[in-house]
Design a protein around this motif. Structure first.
Motif, PDB file in Angstrom:
ATOM      1  N   VAL A   1       0.870  -1.177   0.000  1.00 19.84           N
ATOM      2  CA  VAL A   1       0.000   0.000   0.000  1.00 19.84           C
ATOM      3  C   VAL A   1       0.906   1.225   0.000  1.00 19.84           C
ATOM      4  O   VAL A   1       1.606   1.490   0.982  1.00 19.84           O
ATOM      5  N   HIS A   2       0.913   1.934  -1.113  1.00 17.17           N
ATOM      6  CA  HIS A   2       1.789   3.094  -1.225  1.00 17.17           C
ATOM      7  C   HIS A   2       1.146   4.293  -0.545  1.00 17.17           C
ATOM      8  O   HIS A   2       0.003   4.640  -0.830  1.00 17.17           O
ATOM      9  N   ILE A   3       1.882   4.911   0.363  1.00 15.88           N
ATOM     10  CA  ILE A   3       1.397   6.088   1.085  1.00 15.88           C
ATOM     11  C   ILE A   3       2.090   7.317   0.513  1.00 15.88           C
ATOM     12  O   ILE A   3       3.300   7.477   0.630  1.00 15.88           O
ATOM     13  N   GLU A   4       1.303   8.158  -0.130  1.00  8.15           N
ATOM     14  CA  GLU A   4       1.842   9.362  -0.747  1.00  8.15           C
ATOM     15  C   GLU A   4       2.204  10.413   0.295  1.00  8.15           C
ATOM     16  O   GLU A   4       3.247  11.051   0.234  1.00  8.15           O
ATOM     17  N   ARG A   5       1.313  10.577   1.292  1.00  6.69           N
ATOM     18  CA  ARG A   5       1.542  11.618   2.289  1.00  6.69           C
ATOM     19  C   ARG A   5       0.629  11.391   3.493  1.00  6.69           C
ATOM     20  O   ARG A   5      -0.457  10.829   3.354  1.00  6.69           O
ATOM     21  N   ILE A   6       1.090  11.807   4.670  1.00  3.10           N
ATOM     22  CA  ILE A   6       0.292  11.715   5.890  1.00  3.10           C
ATOM     23  C   ILE A   6       0.022  13.134   6.394  1.00  3.10           C
ATOM     24  O   ILE A   6       0.946  13.921   6.585  1.00  3.10           O
ATOM     25  N   PHE A   7      -1.258  13.431   6.612  1.00  7.49           N
ATOM     26  CA  PHE A   7      -1.671  14.755   7.054  1.00  7.49           C
ATOM     27  C   PHE A   7      -2.044  14.722   8.537  1.00  7.49           C
ATOM     28  O   PHE A   7      -2.485  13.688   9.047  1.00  7.49           O
ATOM     29  N   PRO A   8      -1.912  15.856   9.219  1.00  8.66           N
ATOM     30  CA  PRO A   8      -2.264  15.888  10.643  1.00  8.66           C
ATOM     31  C   PRO A   8      -3.776  15.885  10.851  1.00  8.66           C
ATOM     32  O   PRO A   8      -4.540  16.369  10.010  1.00  8.66           O
ATOM     33  N   PHE A   9      -4.190  15.350  11.995  1.00  5.61           N
ATOM     34  CA  PHE A   9      -5.602  15.303  12.348  1.00  5.61           C
ATOM     35  C   PHE A   9      -6.024  16.654  12.919  1.00  5.61           C
ATOM     36  O   PHE A   9      -5.939  16.919  14.116  1.00  5.61           O
ATOM     37  N   SER A  10      -6.466  17.513  12.014  1.00  5.69           N
ATOM     38  CA  SER A  10      -6.961  18.843  12.355  1.00  5.69           C
ATOM     39  C   SER A  10      -7.852  19.274  11.206  1.00  5.69           C
ATOM     40  O   SER A  10      -7.832  18.670  10.122  1.00  5.69           O
ATOM     41  N   ALA A  11      -8.644  20.328  11.420  1.00  2.00           N
ATOM     42  CA  ALA A  11      -9.522  20.800  10.348  1.00  2.00           C
ATOM     43  C   ALA A  11      -8.717  21.195   9.124  1.00  2.00           C
ATOM     44  O   ALA A  11      -9.064  20.836   7.986  1.00  2.00           O
ATOM     45  N   GLU A  12      -7.623  21.933   9.319  1.00  2.00           N
ATOM     46  CA  GLU A  12      -6.822  22.364   8.183  1.00  2.00           C
ATOM     47  C   GLU A  12      -6.093  21.187   7.554  1.00  2.00           C
ATOM     48  O   GLU A  12      -5.969  21.101   6.329  1.00  2.00           O
ATOM     49  N   GLY A  13      -5.605  20.253   8.386  1.00  3.88           N
ATOM     50  CA  GLY A  13      -4.914  19.083   7.845  1.00  3.88           C
ATOM     51  C   GLY A  13      -5.828  18.241   6.973  1.00  3.88           C
ATOM     52  O   GLY A  13      -5.440  17.809   5.874  1.00  3.88           O
ATOM     53  N   ILE A  14      -7.057  18.014   7.435  1.00  3.66           N
ATOM     54  CA  ILE A  14      -8.003  17.211   6.665  1.00  3.66           C
ATOM     55  C   ILE A  14      -8.454  17.963   5.414  1.00  3.66           C
ATOM     56  O   ILE A  14      -8.596  17.375   4.335  1.00  3.66           O
ATOM     57  N   ALA A  15      -8.663  19.276   5.537  1.00  2.00           N
ATOM     58  CA  ALA A  15      -9.024  20.068   4.357  1.00  2.00           C
ATOM     59  C   ALA A  15      -7.918  20.007   3.311  1.00  2.00           C
ATOM     60  O   ALA A  15      -8.189  19.846   2.107  1.00  2.00           O
TER      61      ALA A  15
END
Length: 312
Positions: free
Chosen positions: A277-291
């Motif tokens: 499973v290739h993971i391109e990027r991990i974002f933080p769990f926050s409103a801006e991160g999810i947006a």
């Protein structure tokens, strides 16, 4: 607990961080502490309002249908998972963009100890969709020819690997900067859909897996490259099965269903290094991160999966 909610239909800017109570458990549900979740195409459709007639919402609504985390509580009738288990889960109604989610035990599977949350977070929906598309709906056989559209995407990059491992001849579409990635996954042919009309470049195939949202153009052209009696599998057109049958081609809309056996098979493939499973990027769990994760996903240039993690 913290949750990122949508307060209306629209763009990622309608996502807001709010404090809310932990979900109350039904007797067949487990309370899962979320460690990793994903950006799924279904979330885009719900957020935009495209599914408002199919899935009516009450606001605020918590998106997120794939979860990887730890079971913290279980309902009275839960039998197959226990407190402390590391699990993946599918919550078709959403709820995973939060510290905790209530998940029916039928939508859960235990993660083997040697695998991480990140390696398995995309398997509940994305992996299951690829698996059931190929082997349940498509009944893919070794030696068959299959065309997989969007071969570098979340579902596509898993489907390419699974089809090749199964002995199929795999053709995939991908834009130029993703072509080498798709070849490394095992595709026998890769077509740049930006510069080349796949309908003119592909010799007849047994199966087409379509996940392209372009108003039906890819779907229409896909009929032209299918053999008589072939199968057109769509992830984007719920009404496709109502189309008049052409040359005996069977058109089906793929509706993946939770299945612990299929999840176990997927995780075993990851564990045995037969599936990556290739993971391109991990974002933080926050409103801006999810947006930001939703904007990156909508841009359509990603390879594999985008994840959201509480501790990226």
């Amino acid at each position: 607990m913290k949750a990122v909610v949508m307060v209306d239909y629209g763009t990622p800017e309608v996502l807001q961080e709010q404090g809310t109570a932990k979900p109350e458990l039904k007797e067949t549900e487990a309370l899962v502490e979320m460690y990793v979740t994903t950006v799924n195409s279904g979330d885009h459709l719900i957020l935009s309002g495209a599914f408002r007639n199919i899935i009516p919402l009450r606001f605020p609504h918590v998106l997120g249908i794939e979860i990887a985390g730890v079971v913290r509580e279980v309902g009275e009738k839960v039998k197959h998972v226990k407190q402390g288990d590391r699990v993946i889960g599918l919550t078709a109604a959403g709820g995973d963009y939060a510290d905790y989610a209530a998940v029916d035990e039928r939508g859960l599977a235990v993660i083997p100890s040697m695998l991480s949350f990140e390696e398995t977070a995309a398997l509940p929906a994305v992996g299951l969709t690829a698996w059931q598309s190929l082997f349940q709906y498509g009944e893919l056989q070794p030696g068959q020819r299959i065309l997989i559209h969007a071969g570098a995407g979340a579902v596509g990059h898993i489907a390419v690997q699974l089809a090749k491992r199964h002995g199929a001849y795999v053709i995939a579409t991908a834009r130029g900067d993703n072509q080498e990635f798709v070849r490394q996954l095992g595709a026998d042919e890769v077509i740049d859909y930006v510069t080349t009309d796949f309908a003119e470049a592909v010799s007849p195939v047994d199966i087409v897996l379509d996940m392209v949202r372009d108003g039906g153009e890819t779907e229409r052209k896909s009929y032209t490259v299918l053999k008589d009696g072939g199968k057109l599998l769509s992830l984007v057109s719920p009404s496709i099965s109502k189309n008049p049958r052409i040359r005996g081609i069977e058109a089906q809309f793929v509706r993946p269903e939770p299945n612990s056996s299929d999840w176990s098979s997927l995780m075993r493939n990851v564990q045995d290094k037969k599936l990556k499973v290739h993971i391109e990027r991990i974002f933080p769990f926050s409103a801006e991160g999810i947006a930001e994760a939703h904007r990156a996903s909508a841009a359509g240039r990603k390879k594999g999966q985008l994840l959201i993690a509480r501790n990226p």
